[in-house]
Each structure stands twice: as structure tokens, then as C-alpha cells.
Design a protein around this motif. Structure first.
Motif, PDB file in Angstrom:
ATOM      1  N   SER A  10     -13.142  10.611   4.579  1.00 30.39           N
ATOM      2  CA  SER A  10     -13.732  12.181   3.924  1.00 30.39           C
ATOM      3  C   SER A  10     -14.991  12.616   3.329  1.00 30.39           C
ATOM      4  N   PRO A  11     -15.611  13.526   3.162  1.00 33.02           N
ATOM      5  CA  PRO A  11     -15.760  13.809   1.614  1.00 33.02           C
ATOM      6  C   PRO A  11     -15.832  13.496   0.301  1.00 33.02           C
ATOM      7  N   THR A  66     -22.804  10.175   8.328  1.00 31.87           N
ATOM      8  CA  THR A  66     -23.296  12.010   8.630  1.00 31.87           C
ATOM      9  C   THR A  66     -24.523  11.699   8.379  1.00 31.87           C
ATOM     10  N   ASP A  73     -21.801  15.961   6.833  1.00 29.91           N
ATOM     11  CA  ASP A  73     -21.913  17.563   8.259  1.00 29.91           C
ATOM     12  C   ASP A  73     -20.998  17.698   9.505  1.00 29.91           C
ATOM     13  N   GLY A  74     -19.783  16.834   8.841  1.00 31.22           N
ATOM     14  CA  GLY A  74     -18.070  16.938   9.724  1.00 31.22           C
ATOM     15  C   GLY A  74     -17.988  15.543  10.702  1.00 31.22           C
TER      16      GLY A  74
HETATM   17  S1  FES Z   1     -17.849  12.438   5.242  1.00 32.66           S
HETATM   18 FE1  FES Z   1     -19.012  11.535   6.768  1.00 32.66          FE
HETATM   19  S2  FES Z   1     -19.616  13.017   7.324  1.00 32.66           S
HETATM   20 FE2  FES Z   1     -18.153  13.913   6.388  1.00 32.66          FE
END
Ligand code: FES
Length: 79
Positions: A10-11, A66, A73-74
Motif C-alpha cells: 500500500s502507499p 509503481t 499508481d495503483g
Molecule cells: S504502493 Fe506501489 S503502486 Fe501503490
């Protein structure tokens, strides 16, 4: 091929300030999501230096996969 180490799936949501940041691209930093110099051990990856232009919430990638570093970027959703 050497893969970047996923730190979390998660981000990192941070309150960004107007300043320069160094985002950890290798996943080895103990100061996530920021670089602590650990990449120098392997020399395979370099941090992404970026200037945050305005104050506010930003989502920095925690999975390190990402396609738009340093931002989420999801991609983590498909890991
Ligand atoms: S945490 Fe790496 S793309 Fe979302």
C-alpha cells in the motif's frame, strides 16, 4: 533480473511539505518511504529525488513497483 523489494502493499500517505525528497527505490531503507543510503550496499537502484511543489497530502509508493515513481499508481493492487 534484480527485483526491487516490496516494503508494503500500500502507499505511504504523507503530509508533503514544499521541499526536496529522496524516495527509496530499492526497498532497503529503514526510513521508509525515504532513502537512508542503504541502496549503496547493492548499487542496483538509486533513490528518486523529487521536488514537492505544494504542501498537501501525497501518496508515495510502498510496493516499489509503481510505473510512476515515486507516486503510487495503483500497481500494488495487482501484486
Ligand atoms: S504502493 Fe506501489 S503502486 Fe501503490
Amino acid at each position: 533480473m534484480t527485483m526491487k523489494k516490496t516494503v508494503q502493499n500500500s502507499p505511504y500517505i504523507i503530509k508533503g511539505e514544499k521541499k526536496k525528497y529522496a524516495w527509496c527505490a530499492c526497498g532497503d531503507s529503514s526510513n521508509q518511504p525515504f532513502c537512508d543510503g542503504s541502496h549503496m550496499k547493492s548499487e542496483k537502484f538509486s533513490p528518486v529525488i523529487f521536488e514537492n511543489e505544494k504542501e498537501g497530502t501525497i501518496a508515495l509508493c510502498g510496493c516499489k513497483q509503481t510505473g510512476n515513481p515515486p507516486f503510487c499508481d495503483g500497481t500494488h493492487s495487482s501484486l
